[in-house]
Every structure is written in structure tokens, then in C-alpha cells.
Design a protein around this motif. Structure first.
Motif, PDB file in Angstrom:
ATOM      1  N   TYR A 148       0.837  -1.193   0.000  1.00 43.34           N
ATOM      2  CA  TYR A 148       0.000   0.000   0.000  1.00 43.34           C
ATOM      3  C   TYR A 148       0.875   1.247   0.000  1.00 43.34           C
ATOM      4  N   TRP A 149       0.277   2.365  -0.344  1.00 42.00           N
ATOM      5  CA  TRP A 149       0.934   3.665  -0.316  1.00 42.00           C
ATOM      6  C   TRP A 149       0.113   4.586   0.576  1.00 42.00           C
ATOM      7  N   GLU A 150       0.767   5.430   1.373  1.00 41.04           N
ATOM      8  CA  GLU A 150       0.046   6.400   2.189  1.00 41.04           C
ATOM      9  C   GLU A 150      -0.189   7.661   1.358  1.00 41.04           C
ATOM     10  N   ALA A 151      -1.402   8.171   1.417  1.00 42.26           N
ATOM     11  CA  ALA A 151      -1.790   9.303   0.577  1.00 42.26           C
ATOM     12  C   ALA A 151      -0.929  10.535   0.840  1.00 42.26           C
ATOM     13  N   ARG A 152      -0.596  10.789   2.094  1.00 43.34           N
ATOM     14  CA  ARG A 152       0.196  11.982   2.418  1.00 43.34           C
ATOM     15  C   ARG A 152       1.587  11.909   1.778  1.00 43.34           C
ATOM     16  N   GLU A 153       2.141  10.713   1.726  1.00 44.25           N
ATOM     17  CA  GLU A 153       3.455  10.550   1.103  1.00 44.25           C
ATOM     18  C   GLU A 153       3.347  10.658  -0.414  1.00 44.25           C
ATOM     19  N   LEU A 154       2.274  10.097  -0.964  1.00 48.14           N
ATOM     20  CA  LEU A 154       2.061  10.196  -2.412  1.00 48.14           C
ATOM     21  C   LEU A 154       1.812  11.646  -2.806  1.00 48.14           C
ATOM     22  N   GLN A 155       1.133  12.397  -1.945  1.00 48.47           N
ATOM     23  CA  GLN A 155       0.890  13.815  -2.195  1.00 48.47           C
ATOM     24  C   GLN A 155       2.206  14.559  -2.419  1.00 48.47           C
ATOM     25  N   ALA A 156       3.182  14.287  -1.562  1.00 53.83           N
ATOM     26  CA  ALA A 156       4.480  14.961  -1.669  1.00 53.83           C
ATOM     27  C   ALA A 156       5.198  14.572  -2.954  1.00 53.83           C
ATOM     28  N   VAL A 157       5.156  13.285  -3.284  1.00 59.65           N
ATOM     29  CA  VAL A 157       5.821  12.798  -4.495  1.00 59.65           C
ATOM     30  C   VAL A 157       5.191  13.419  -5.746  1.00 59.65           C
ATOM     31  N   LEU A 158       3.878  13.557  -5.736  1.00 61.50           N
ATOM     32  CA  LEU A 158       3.174  14.112  -6.894  1.00 61.50           C
ATOM     33  C   LEU A 158       3.157  15.641  -6.900  1.00 61.50           C
ATOM     34  N   GLU A 159       3.890  16.233  -5.951  1.00 63.80           N
ATOM     35  CA  GLU A 159       4.132  17.677  -5.920  1.00 63.80           C
ATOM     36  C   GLU A 159       2.860  18.505  -5.712  1.00 63.80           C
ATOM     37  N   TYR A 160       1.988  17.989  -4.828  1.00 68.40           N
ATOM     38  CA  TYR A 160       0.829  18.771  -4.402  1.00 68.40           C
ATOM     39  C   TYR A 160       1.180  19.392  -3.045  1.00 68.40           C
ATOM     40  N   LYS A 161       1.229  20.713  -2.984  1.00 68.97           N
ATOM     41  CA  LYS A 161       1.641  21.390  -1.765  1.00 68.97           C
ATOM     42  C   LYS A 161       0.554  21.376  -0.693  1.00 68.97           C
ATOM     43  N   TRP A 218      -2.949  19.775   1.028  1.00 74.36           N
ATOM     44  CA  TRP A 218      -3.750  18.553   1.156  1.00 74.36           C
ATOM     45  C   TRP A 218      -5.145  18.737   0.574  1.00 74.36           C
ATOM     46  N   ARG A 219      -5.736  19.910   0.738  1.00 77.06           N
ATOM     47  CA  ARG A 219      -7.108  20.125   0.266  1.00 77.06           C
ATOM     48  C   ARG A 219      -7.203  19.927  -1.243  1.00 77.06           C
ATOM     49  N   ASN A 220      -6.155  20.314  -1.970  1.00 81.09           N
ATOM     50  CA  ASN A 220      -6.157  20.124  -3.421  1.00 81.09           C
ATOM     51  C   ASN A 220      -5.958  18.650  -3.787  1.00 81.09           C
ATOM     52  N   PHE A 221      -5.079  17.989  -3.050  1.00 87.39           N
ATOM     53  CA  PHE A 221      -4.843  16.569  -3.330  1.00 87.39           C
ATOM     54  C   PHE A 221      -6.054  15.740  -2.926  1.00 87.39           C
ATOM     55  N   LYS A 222      -6.760  16.156  -1.877  1.00 85.20           N
ATOM     56  CA  LYS A 222      -7.966  15.451  -1.426  1.00 85.20           C
ATOM     57  C   LYS A 222      -9.028  15.449  -2.530  1.00 85.20           C
ATOM     58  N   LYS A 223      -9.093  16.520  -3.306  1.00 86.11           N
ATOM     59  CA  LYS A 223     -10.046  16.582  -4.418  1.00 86.11           C
ATOM     60  C   LYS A 223      -9.708  15.536  -5.476  1.00 86.11           C
ATOM     61  N   VAL A 224      -8.415  15.316  -5.702  1.00 87.52           N
ATOM     62  CA  VAL A 224      -7.984  14.298  -6.668  1.00 87.52           C
ATOM     63  C   VAL A 224      -8.360  12.911  -6.157  1.00 87.52           C
ATOM     64  N   ILE A 225      -8.165  12.694  -4.858  1.00 86.49           N
ATOM     65  CA  ILE A 225      -8.531  11.409  -4.244  1.00 86.49           C
ATOM     66  C   ILE A 225     -10.027  11.157  -4.397  1.00 86.49           C
ATOM     67  N   GLU A 226     -10.824  12.195  -4.171  1.00 88.25           N
ATOM     68  CA  GLU A 226     -12.281  12.052  -4.280  1.00 88.25           C
ATOM     69  C   GLU A 226     -12.703  11.707  -5.707  1.00 88.25           C
ATOM     70  N   LYS A 227     -12.034  12.301  -6.699  1.00 84.50           N
ATOM     71  CA  LYS A 227     -12.315  11.965  -8.097  1.00 84.50           C
ATOM     72  C   LYS A 227     -11.944  10.507  -8.377  1.00 84.50           C
ATOM     73  N   ALA A 228     -10.818  10.082  -7.802  1.00 83.63           N
ATOM     74  CA  ALA A 228     -10.374   8.697  -7.984  1.00 83.63           C
ATOM     75  C   ALA A 228     -11.365   7.722  -7.363  1.00 83.63           C
ATOM     76  N   MET A 229     -11.935   8.097  -6.227  1.00 80.72           N
ATOM     77  CA  MET A 229     -12.934   7.253  -5.571  1.00 80.72           C
ATOM     78  C   MET A 229     -14.183   7.091  -6.442  1.00 80.72           C
ATOM     79  N   ILE A 282       3.273  13.511 -12.734  1.00 78.43           N
ATOM     80  CA  ILE A 282       1.990  12.834 -12.945  1.00 78.43           C
ATOM     81  C   ILE A 282       2.087  11.900 -14.138  1.00 78.43           C
ATOM     82  N   ALA A 283       2.698  12.371 -15.208  1.00 82.81           N
ATOM     83  CA  ALA A 283       2.865  11.544 -16.401  1.00 82.81           C
ATOM     84  C   ALA A 283       3.710  10.311 -16.097  1.00 82.81           C
TER      85      ALA A 283
END
Length: 276
Positions: free
Chosen positions: A25-38, A40-51, A105-106
């Protein structure tokens, strides 16, 4: 620009974790940093779309996006923040819904798409298997599932594993124990009932096994009686699902003419050696 192979090793694989049951598994907070989202609120929106995409694909989001609270340092104190344990498929959906302008992201799309493609090939191969080969495959999965379930049950305080497993069978088979199932199938003494199930019956039991493991862990169940009760309820709910969709009850499913042990002795399929 980093080479893709090196990027994988230094980022996505580097933050990958494995739980006590061997699940990655991957932790979302760590993936957020790797994907260069500064933020959390913006990355949370991406997670919600993925869900949403996960749900649209008929997958259970709770299996791929496991919410948990993480304690982090905040100056001289600590605070609790929301996080997710993400499956590989969840990560794939996240990068597919991420900002395409980001180079990382690519790269992430390529990395997780490769693994998803491997899973698709496996599914295609599965459909080409014979009925007996599918039985061998599902039996292998139940063995692995029971191994993980036994570990979770042991952590919950279970000592009598036979009674614990019988509780699950009773829920799924309308009160039948393992011995009752064996007698109904006309099996010899100590012959494994799982080796004498067809593909559909094995799949029903695999679902029971996996859901029971998850319930023990997620609900932090402790105590032998509590664990047995939980296993029984899971079995009963799986039975209800089968009834609600008009499926065949497990005790009504036909018993194969030959057990998997008999087929294995005959060396009937090269697939047997491949999955072991």
C-alpha cells in the motif's frame, strides 16, 4: 529529466509499504508529496475523483482507499490528521485524475499503468483456463486468504482455530459445520472440503475469508468469542448477498467428481505447477 526506471525506484517504490499480511500500500500523504501537491485540500479533491472512478468501475472503494488517522508533530505538540492507505489500483486512479501538466503525474501514470496492465493480462489468462484450472487457482487464493485470516484471528486472541473457522462456515452454510459439509459431500475422513468445491463455491468462501479478516482488523476485535461471532456474522451476510442477487446457495452447488488432490496426482494440468 530522470529515467523512468530510476524514478520508480527512488519515488513510487521507495514509499511503498507492506502491512503485516504482505499487502502492499501507499500512504496518501506521502504520495501527495511525491506528486508535488503542496496543499492537502487540493490533493484530497484528486482522491475524491479517484474514488468516484473506482466506484464507477464496480470496485469497492473501501478495499482500495482505507481511511485512517495519523498522529504528526505540530511544533511542541502533536495533532491528528486524515490519511489513506491506498492500493496500487487506487494510486493508478489518482494519477489518472491528477494535473496532467505535472511531469511527475505523467511518470506516475506510466508506472501504475504498467502494473494495471499486468493485472488485465492475468484476468485474460484466467478466462482461458479450464474449469479445473480455475478451481486450482481459487483454491490457492483460499489458502493464502486463510493464512492471513489465521494471523488476524490469532492476534484477536483465538486459540481454537477449528471452532473459529466453523463459525464462518455456519454463517455461510446455514448452520453447517465443516464436518457437516464433508458428510453432505460424501467425503472420506479428514478429506479437505475446500479441495472438493467447484469454482463458484470457492469464490464464495474466499469472499467470506477476506471479509472476516478485514472485520477483525478494522474493528480491532479482541477475544475468542467476539472473533467467532464476527466470523459467523460475516458468513451470514455473505449468504444474504448471494440470496439477494438470486444466486445458488453454497450447499446447493454441485461437488466436483474429482478432488483437487486427485487431479494433482494425475498431473492433469501444467497450470498446477505454474501457480504453486
Amino acid at each position: 529529466m530522470l529515467e523512468l526506471q530510476n524514478y520508480n525506484e527512488k519515488t513510487f517504490d521507495d514509499i511503498k509499504q507492506t502491512d503485516e499480511f504482505g499487502n502492499e500500500y501507499w500512504e496518501a500523504r506521502e504520495l501527495q508529496a511525491v506528486l508535488e501537491y503542496k496543499e492537502w485540500r487540493n490533493f484530497k479533491k484528486v482522491i475524491e475523483k479517484a474514488m468516484i472512478a473506482c466506484n464507477a468501475s464496480k470496485y469497492n472503494t473501501s478495499d482500495h482507499f482505507v481511511e485512517f488517522n495519523k498522529i504528526v508533530e505540530a511544533g511542541a505538540t502533536t495533532k491528528t490528521i486524515l490519511d489513506y492507505k491506498l492500493s496500487r489500483y487506487a494510486c493508478y486512479l489518482i494519477v489518472q485524475n491528477g494535473n496532467p501538466k505535472k511531469e511527475v503525474i505523467a511518470l506516475g501514470q506510466t508506472y501504475f499503468a504498467i502494473q494495471t496492465r499486468k493485472q488485465e493480462i492475468t484476468e485474460q489468462e484466467y478466462e482461458s483456463l479450464s474449469d479445473d484450472e480455475k478451481r486450482f487457482y481459487q483454491r490457492m487464493l483460499t489458502k493464502k486468504g486463510n493464512y492471513s485470516l489465521n494471523k488476524a484471528a490469532k492476534n484477536a486472541g483465538v486459540k481454537n482455530m477449528a471452532e473459529f473457522h466453523n463459525a464462518g462456515y455456519k454463517g455461510l452454510y446455514n448452520g453447517e459445520t465443516a464436518n457437516d459439509i464433508a458428510k453432505r459431500k460424501g467425503l472420506r475422513y479428514r478429506e479437505d472440503i475446500l479441495d472438493n468445491m467447484n469454482e463458484d463455491e470457492l469464490v464464495a468462501n474466499l469472499f467470506r475469508i477476506n471479509q472476516a479478516k478485514q472485520k477483525l482488523i478494522k474493528d480491532n476485535i479482541r477475544g475468542e468469542k467476539e472473533a467467532k461471532d464476527a466470523h459467523y456474522e460475516v458468513g451470514k451476510k455473505v449468504r444474504k448477498v448471494i440470496a439477494d442477487i438470486g444466486g445458488t446457495m453454497p450447499e446447493e452447488m454441485p461437488t466436483p467428481k474429482k478432488s483437487l488432490k486427485e487431479l494433482e496426482k494425475e498431473c492433469k494440468s501444467k497450470f498446477i505447477d505454474r501457480i504453486k
